[in-house]
Design a protein around this motif. Structure first.
Motif, PDB file in Angstrom:
ATOM      1  N   GLN A 279       5.240   6.022   7.400  1.00 33.42           N
ATOM      2  CA  GLN A 279       5.526   6.162   5.981  1.00 33.42           C
ATOM      3  C   GLN A 279       7.023   6.386   5.739  1.00 33.42           C
ATOM      4  O   GLN A 279       7.621   5.793   4.821  1.00 33.42           O
ATOM      5  N   LEU A 280       7.671   7.241   6.580  1.00 39.10           N
ATOM      6  CA  LEU A 280       9.102   7.508   6.428  1.00 39.10           C
ATOM      7  C   LEU A 280       9.925   6.242   6.638  1.00 39.10           C
ATOM      8  O   LEU A 280      10.883   5.965   5.896  1.00 39.10           O
ATOM      9  N   LEU A 281       9.566   5.488   7.662  1.00 38.35           N
ATOM     10  CA  LEU A 281      10.300   4.256   7.942  1.00 38.35           C
ATOM     11  C   LEU A 281      10.132   3.246   6.812  1.00 38.35           C
ATOM     12  O   LEU A 281      11.063   2.515   6.463  1.00 38.35           O
ATOM     13  N   LYS A 282       8.922   3.223   6.239  1.00 45.53           N
ATOM     14  CA  LYS A 282       8.673   2.314   5.124  1.00 45.53           C
ATOM     15  C   LYS A 282       9.514   2.704   3.923  1.00 45.53           C
ATOM     16  O   LYS A 282      10.082   1.837   3.225  1.00 45.53           O
ATOM     17  N   GLU A 283       9.616   4.051   3.661  1.00 48.00           N
ATOM     18  CA  GLU A 283      10.413   4.529   2.529  1.00 48.00           C
ATOM     19  C   GLU A 283      11.895   4.248   2.725  1.00 48.00           C
ATOM     20  O   GLU A 283      12.650   4.109   1.743  1.00 48.00           O
ATOM     21  N   LYS A 284      12.354   4.168   3.969  1.00 47.52           N
ATOM     22  CA  LYS A 284      13.766   3.899   4.258  1.00 47.52           C
ATOM     23  C   LYS A 284      14.083   2.415   4.259  1.00 47.52           C
ATOM     24  O   LYS A 284      15.210   2.012   4.569  1.00 47.52           O
ATOM     25  N   GLY A 285      13.097   1.603   3.976  1.00 50.29           N
ATOM     26  CA  GLY A 285      13.350   0.185   3.819  1.00 50.29           C
ATOM     27  C   GLY A 285      13.162  -0.654   5.064  1.00 50.29           C
ATOM     28  O   GLY A 285      13.537  -1.835   5.077  1.00 50.29           O
ATOM     29  N   SER A 287      11.364  -3.034   7.669  1.00 48.27           N
ATOM     30  CA  SER A 287      10.335  -4.064   7.475  1.00 48.27           C
ATOM     31  C   SER A 287       9.075  -3.699   8.253  1.00 48.27           C
ATOM     32  O   SER A 287       9.081  -2.848   9.143  1.00 48.27           O
ATOM     33  N   ALA A 288       7.983  -4.369   7.906  1.00 46.89           N
ATOM     34  CA  ALA A 288       6.712  -4.123   8.590  1.00 46.89           C
ATOM     35  C   ALA A 288       6.826  -4.425  10.077  1.00 46.89           C
ATOM     36  O   ALA A 288       6.261  -3.711  10.919  1.00 46.89           O
ATOM     37  N   ALA A 289       7.583  -5.499  10.415  1.00 50.53           N
ATOM     38  CA  ALA A 289       7.741  -5.854  11.829  1.00 50.53           C
ATOM     39  C   ALA A 289       8.511  -4.764  12.572  1.00 50.53           C
ATOM     40  O   ALA A 289       8.180  -4.406  13.716  1.00 50.53           O
ATOM     41  N   SER A 292       6.315  -1.713  13.010  1.00 48.51           N
ATOM     42  CA  SER A 292       5.318  -1.972  14.059  1.00 48.51           C
ATOM     43  C   SER A 292       5.933  -1.831  15.442  1.00 48.51           C
ATOM     44  O   SER A 292       5.345  -1.247  16.351  1.00 48.51           O
ATOM     45  N   THR A 293       7.159  -2.371  15.605  1.00 46.40           N
ATOM     46  CA  THR A 293       7.843  -2.289  16.897  1.00 46.40           C
ATOM     47  C   THR A 293       8.140  -0.835  17.266  1.00 46.40           C
ATOM     48  O   THR A 293       7.924  -0.397  18.396  1.00 46.40           O
ATOM     49  N   GLU A 294       8.640  -0.062  16.295  1.00 50.42           N
ATOM     50  CA  GLU A 294       8.985   1.343  16.547  1.00 50.42           C
ATOM     51  C   GLU A 294       7.746   2.163  16.909  1.00 50.42           C
ATOM     52  O   GLU A 294       7.766   2.951  17.863  1.00 50.42           O
ATOM     53  N   LEU A 295       6.679   1.965  16.164  1.00 55.66           N
ATOM     54  CA  LEU A 295       5.458   2.723  16.450  1.00 55.66           C
ATOM     55  C   LEU A 295       4.880   2.343  17.804  1.00 55.66           C
ATOM     56  O   LEU A 295       4.346   3.192  18.532  1.00 55.66           O
ATOM     57  N   ARG A 296       4.997   1.022  18.141  1.00 51.81           N
ATOM     58  CA  ARG A 296       4.484   0.592  19.438  1.00 51.81           C
ATOM     59  C   ARG A 296       5.276   1.243  20.573  1.00 51.81           C
ATOM     60  O   ARG A 296       4.715   1.658  21.584  1.00 51.81           O
ATOM     61  N   LEU A 297       6.609   1.342  20.410  1.00 52.48           N
ATOM     62  CA  LEU A 297       7.449   1.982  21.429  1.00 52.48           C
ATOM     63  C   LEU A 297       7.074   3.450  21.603  1.00 52.48           C
ATOM     64  O   LEU A 297       7.008   3.967  22.730  1.00 52.48           O
TER      65      LEU A 297
END
Length: 492
Positions: A279-285, A287-289, A292-297
Motif C-alpha cells: 500500500q505504501l509503495l502504491k501511494e508513493k507512485g 507501478s504495479a510491476a 510486485s518485484t519488490e514484494l517478491r524480493l
C-alpha cells in the motif's frame, strides 16, 4: 568388572537471535523424534501369516489374543510368562528362530506336543538357538509400582528373573524393563539356566550420574564405571543421563505450544507487513510491476531465511539424534554386560559350586554387551566389527597376547588397577575367544563346558582344562583361531 566408560552428554546447538524462535520450533521436532527412539513401545513383531513348514513336520502352536498364531516350540513355562521359539522356514533359505516372551494374559491357548515329540522339536531348536533372534515384549505389559516419596520417587518392577528400580520417569523405566527382559531372554536362550529357583538379580538404574556415584560411595564401591556388578549382593547398578534428558524433553514439550503460537504470529505479521508495504509503495507512485518485484524480493528473503533455519535444524537433528541414541545404547550395553555376570552367577554356574575363569566370565559378558538390535529383535550372534578388526590387527603385532597368558590370567588383569593397554588387550582377546567358543564351536550349554567350569577345575592346569574343552592342543587351536579371526575381519 568392566573397564571405565565415559558418560555421554548432549551438546547444545545455538541459533542467531534473528532466527531463534523458528530454530527452537524446528529443534523441538528433533527431540520429539529422539523421544520416540527411547520411549516408544517395544512391541513384538509377531508374524501374522504362518510361514511354510517342511513336509511331515510336527510343531507346537501358541494362539494369541487378536487371532495371531505362532508356530514353533515351547521353551520354558513360568507363572506369568512363556518363552516360545517361533520357527521360520523360508523357501530357499536356512531355518531360523525368533524367541518371544509371551505374557499368559495374552495367550489364548497352547497346542503342545506329546513329551517325546516335544523333546524332538527341542532338539531342532538346539541347532538354531545360537542364531536365534530375541524379541522384545510389549511395553504396555510391564507392570510398575511407584515407590518412595516426592523427593525420591522411583518405579519398581518385579519379574521372574530380576527386579528393577529406577528413578527415571515411567516411560523410560518401561523402556528399560523391556530391554532388560530381552537381555535375560537372550541369556537363557544361549546359556540355559541350571539352578532351580535362582535368586532374582536386583538392578538399580539411576537417571543422573551424580546420584549414581553417590550410591556407589555409600556402598564403598569404585566410582570409575557407569555400571557395576556386586557379586556378594547379586546387585547391578547403572548410571546415565536419561532422567536429565527426560526432564529437558518435558520442558521442550511445555514450550512447544508457545513456540507454535509465536511461529504463527510471525507468519501473519510478515503477511501483514507485505500488505502494508504494498500500500505504501502504491501511494508513493510505484507501478504495479515495481511493487510486485519488490514484494517478491522481500518474500524471497524471508523464504531464504526460513530455509537457512531448516538447514540448521536438520544439522542439529543429525547430531542430537546420534548423541541421544549413542548415550541410550551405551547404557543398555553396559547393563547387558553387568547383568550377564549376575545371571551366570545366580542361574547357571554359581561361584559356590563352579569355577568360571575370569577371562570366560568377561568374554561372554562382552558377547552380550555387543549384541545389536535388528529392528526390535536382539541379535547376539553378529560379532562386533570394530572389535573384530582390532583383534585381527593386534594378532599381527609383536605385542600379541599369547592365549596361554590369557587362560592363566587372574582377576587383576581385568581391573582398573592393571595398566590400561594391557587390560584392554585382555578384554579384547577374552571377547574373541568367548565368541569363537559360543558361535563357531557352539560350546555354550554343552557337557564339555559344564566339565570345564567344575569346581575341581580350579586345581588343574588352565591350559590342560582348555585343551580338554576344545578337544585340541592349545598351539593348534590358537593357530586355527588366529586364521579364523583374520579371515572374518577381512570379510567384513
Amino acid at each position: 568388572m568392566t573397564h571405565p566408560r565415559e558418560a555421554l552428554h548432549p551438546r547444545h546447538s545455538r541459533a542467531t537471535p534473528r532466527i531463534a524462535v523458528l530454530f527452537l520450533l524446528a529443534r523441538f521436532s528433533v527431540f520429539l523424534v529422539m523421544l520416540l527412539a527411547i520411549v516408544s513401545p517395544g512391541s513384538s513383531a509377531f508374524s501374522q501369516t504362518e510361514p511354510p513348514s517342511p513336509d511331515n513336520a510336527a510343531w507346537e502352536f501358541a494362539h494369541l489374543a487378536g487371532g495371531v498364531t505362532l508356530r514353533g516350540v515351547v521353551l520354558k513355562e513360568r507363572e506369568h510368562e512363556i518363552d516360545f521359539a517361533e520357527i521360520f522356514t523360508p523357501p530357499g533359505r536356512p531355518m531360523y528362530a525368533v524367541v518371544h516372551g509371551l505374557q499368559r494374559i495374552r495367550i489364548g491357548r497352547i497346542e503342545a506336543l506329546p513329551e517325546a515329540e516335544h523333546a524332538q522339536l527341542l532338539e531342532t531348536f538346539q541347532n538354531l538357538r545360537n542364531r536365534a533372534r530375541i524379541d522384545a515384549q510389549r511395553q504396555e505389559d510391564v507392570v510398575l509400582v511407584a515407590i518412595g516419596d516426592a523427593a525420591s520417587a522411583r518405579f519398581r518392577y518385579d519379574g521372574d528373573w530380576f527386579s528393577l528400580e529406577s528413578n527415571c520417569d515411567e516411560m523410560i523405566t518401561r523402556r528399560c524393563v523391556v530391554r532388560v527382559e530381552q537381555m535375560f531372554r537372550a541369556y537363557r536362550t544361549l546359556l540355559p539356566p541350571r539352578v532351580e529357583n535362582p535368586a532374582r538379580v536386583e538392578i538399580r538404574i539411576f537417571g543422573d550420574v551424580d546420584h549414581y556415584r553417590q550410591n556407589l560411595r555409600e556402598l564403598q564401591l569404585p566410582l570409575g564405571n557407569l555400571a557395576i556388578y556386586v557379586g556378594s549382593q547379586q546387585l547391578v547398578l547403572a548410571g546415565s543421563d536419561l532422567r536429565t534428558l527426560s526432564d529437558r524433553l518435558v520442558q521442550l514439550q511445555t514450550h512447544l505450544a508457545s513456540l507454535q503460537s509465536q511461529s504463527q504470529l510471525l507468519t501473519k505479521a510478515h503477511e501483514l507487513s507485505l500488505a502494508r508495504q504494498s500500500q505504501l509503495l502504491k501511494e508513493k507512485g510505484f507501478s504495479a510491476a515495481e511493487i510486485s518485484t519488490e514484494l517478491r524480493l522481500r518474500k524471497n528473503a524471508f523464504d531464504a531465511e526460513r530455509a537457512e533455519v531448516q538447514a540448521a535444524a536438520a544439522a542439529a537433528l543429525r547430531e542430537s539424534e546420534k548423541l541421544f541414541q549413542t548415550a541410550t545404547a551405551a547404557m543398555i550395553s553396559r547393563l547387558r554386560h553387568e547383568a550377564f555376570h549376575a545371571y551366570l552367577d545366580s542361574s547357571v554356574f554359581p561361584r559356590a559350586s563352579h569355577h568360571v575363569p575370569i577371562w570366560l566370565h568377561e568374554g561372554l559378558a562382552q558377547v552380550f554387551e555387543t549384541a545389536v538390535l535388528d529392528g526390535d529383535s536382539l541379535r547376539v550372534d553378529a560379532p562386533s566389527p570394530a572389535r573384530l578388526r582390532s583383534l585381527a590387527h593386534d594378532l599381527t603385532t609383536a605385542e600379541a597376547l599369547p592365549l596361554a597368558r590369557l587362560l592363566e590370567s587372574e582377576q587383576d588383569a581385568f581391573l582398573g588397577s592393571h595398566r590400561q593397554a594391557a587390560r584392554d588387550q585382555h578384554y579384547l582377546y577374552a571377547w574373541g575367544v568367548a565368541y569363537h567358543l559360543a558361535f563357531e564351536q557352539r560350546l555354550l550349554g554343552s557337557p564339555a563346558l559344564e566339565t570345564y567350569v567344575e569346581k575341581s577345575s580350579a586345581k588343574s592346569s588352565p591350559i590342560a582344562n582348555f585343551e580338554k574343552l576344545v578337544g585340541k592342543d592349545l598351539v593348534s587351536w590358537e593357530r586355527s583361531w588366529h586364521e579364523h579371526v583374520r579371515r572374518s575381519a577381512a570379510a567384513k
